[in-house]
Design an enzyme around this catalytic site. Structure first.
Site, PDB file in Angstrom:
ATOM      1  N   TYR A  37      24.612  16.761  -9.217  1.00 27.28           N
ATOM      2  CA  TYR A  37      25.596  16.048 -10.465  1.00 27.28           C
ATOM      3  C   TYR A  37      26.554  16.543 -10.840  1.00 27.28           C
ATOM      4  O   TYR A  37      26.480  17.748 -11.037  1.00 27.28           O
ATOM      5  CB  TYR A  37      24.572  15.562 -11.588  1.00 27.28           C
ATOM      6  CG  TYR A  37      23.265  14.699 -10.958  1.00 27.28           C
ATOM      7  CD1 TYR A  37      23.375  13.305 -10.287  1.00 27.28           C
ATOM      8  CD2 TYR A  37      22.067  15.169 -11.252  1.00 27.28           C
ATOM      9  CE1 TYR A  37      22.435  12.711 -10.128  1.00 27.28           C
ATOM     10  CE2 TYR A  37      20.948  14.376 -11.018  1.00 27.28           C
ATOM     11  CZ  TYR A  37      21.227  13.238 -10.323  1.00 27.28           C
ATOM     12  OH  TYR A  37      19.980  12.266  -9.984  1.00 27.28           O
ATOM     13  N   HIS A  80      18.747   5.154   0.924  1.00 22.72           N
ATOM     14  CA  HIS A  80      18.841   5.901  -0.412  1.00 22.72           C
ATOM     15  C   HIS A  80      18.256   5.090  -1.649  1.00 22.72           C
ATOM     16  O   HIS A  80      18.637   3.844  -1.838  1.00 22.72           O
ATOM     17  CB  HIS A  80      20.325   6.218  -0.734  1.00 22.72           C
ATOM     18  CG  HIS A  80      20.508   7.610  -1.549  1.00 22.72           C
ATOM     19  ND1 HIS A  80      20.561   7.310  -2.873  1.00 22.72           N
ATOM     20  CD2 HIS A  80      20.678   8.721  -1.233  1.00 22.72           C
ATOM     21  CE1 HIS A  80      20.662   8.384  -3.268  1.00 22.72           C
ATOM     22  NE2 HIS A  80      20.807   9.336  -2.569  1.00 22.72           N
ATOM     23  N   PHE A 129      18.122  15.344  -7.649  1.00 23.51           N
ATOM     24  CA  PHE A 129      17.695  14.038  -8.384  1.00 23.51           C
ATOM     25  C   PHE A 129      17.317  14.403  -9.763  1.00 23.51           C
ATOM     26  O   PHE A 129      17.218  13.412 -10.604  1.00 23.51           O
ATOM     27  CB  PHE A 129      16.816  13.333  -7.775  1.00 23.51           C
ATOM     28  CG  PHE A 129      17.026  12.670  -6.175  1.00 23.51           C
ATOM     29  CD1 PHE A 129      17.924  11.572  -6.354  1.00 23.51           C
ATOM     30  CD2 PHE A 129      16.577  13.254  -5.166  1.00 23.51           C
ATOM     31  CE1 PHE A 129      18.355  11.047  -5.087  1.00 23.51           C
ATOM     32  CE2 PHE A 129      17.058  12.597  -4.130  1.00 23.51           C
ATOM     33  CZ  PHE A 129      17.795  11.634  -3.806  1.00 23.51           C
ATOM     34  N   ASP A 142      24.154  16.316  -3.178  1.00 25.44           N
ATOM     35  CA  ASP A 142      25.146  16.910  -3.782  1.00 25.44           C
ATOM     36  C   ASP A 142      24.827  16.992  -5.340  1.00 25.44           C
ATOM     37  O   ASP A 142      24.143  16.044  -5.711  1.00 25.44           O
ATOM     38  CB  ASP A 142      26.623  16.006  -3.807  1.00 25.44           C
ATOM     39  CG  ASP A 142      27.941  17.013  -4.091  1.00 25.44           C
ATOM     40  OD1 ASP A 142      27.779  17.932  -3.657  1.00 25.44           O
ATOM     41  OD2 ASP A 142      28.885  16.394  -4.709  1.00 25.44           O
TER      42      ASP A 142
END
Length: 222
Positions: free
Chosen positions: A68, A188, A79, A66
């Site tokens: 930010y 993760h 990222f 998703d």
């Protein structure tokens, strides 16, 4: 429908853009804007991962979930945040693993554009989000689209390295032909994983595979 996206991706994904679900997705985003909602990333950056990394140059795929949802963070690359914005915790952990794995010193720059320009597709499974509301666009159709993106890379390319971090990303492994590509899976990089990401050595494994297949390694150092 007409979508502004890099030409090789437009050709490969036109059948998705012509599907009813994508028209509904576009209508939803227009309705959000009409209702005064702030959506990230800005419209011109929604397909930035594709614009920076054409299909015919894609050799690594990193899958996020998703964008930010804070102001000034999302930039269309998973990222990654723009220069001058503090690196989020997951990105800091990615940098720590690179330093440990490759024995390099990262600059701390949070903008991953240099990776994308080297053929690293920094793909979020969901490409938009409402400001301050994580996962708010998780059910509007983006995952159908990005699943098609993953299948397209798997079918049209050879020797691609897929980096799947966390249970959600790892669930996408079924879309990839492992006989033609390398799939690397790990926890993760989020601090919530309590350090389970560390020691995966995905960056050195990725470069070794690329070298074995006649491709230049990725310069992960920013």
């Amino acid at each position: 429908m007409t979508v502004k996206i890099e030409p090789s991706w437009l050709e490969a994904l036109q059948s998705e853009f012509d599907q009813p679900y994508f028209a509904e997705l576009a209508r939803f985003l227009h309705a959000e804007k009409a209702a005064g909602k702030t959506v990230f990333p800005p419209g011109g950056q929604i397909f930035r991962a594709f614009d920076l990394c054409p299909l015919d140059r894609t050799r690594v795929v990193i899958l996020g979930q998703d964008p930010y949802h804070g102001f000034g963070q999302a930039m269309g690359l998973c990222f990654s945040v723009p220069q001058g914005v503090p690196a989020p915790p997951s990105l800091k952990n990615i940098f720590k693993e690179i330093e440990s794995d490759l024995g390099v010193r990262m600059s701390g720059s949070p903008d991953l554009t240099p990776w994308a320009r080297q053929g690293v597709l920094l793909l979020n499974a969901v490409l938009t989000v409402r400001a301050g509301e994580p996962a708010s666009h998780g059910a509007i159709g983006w995952q159908t689209f990005t699943d098609a993106v993953i299948r397209t890379v798997s079918e049209r390319r050879d020797g691609v390295v897929f980096l799947l971090w966390g249970a959600y990303a790892r669930s996408k492994a079924q879309l990839i032909d492992r006989s033609r590509h390398l799939v690397l899976e790990a926890a993760h990089p989020s601090p919530l994983a309590r350090g389970a990401f560390f020691g995966c050595r995905h960056f050195s494994q990725c470069n070794a595979y690329l070298a074995d297949h006649g491709c230049a390694p990725v310069d992960w150092k920013l």
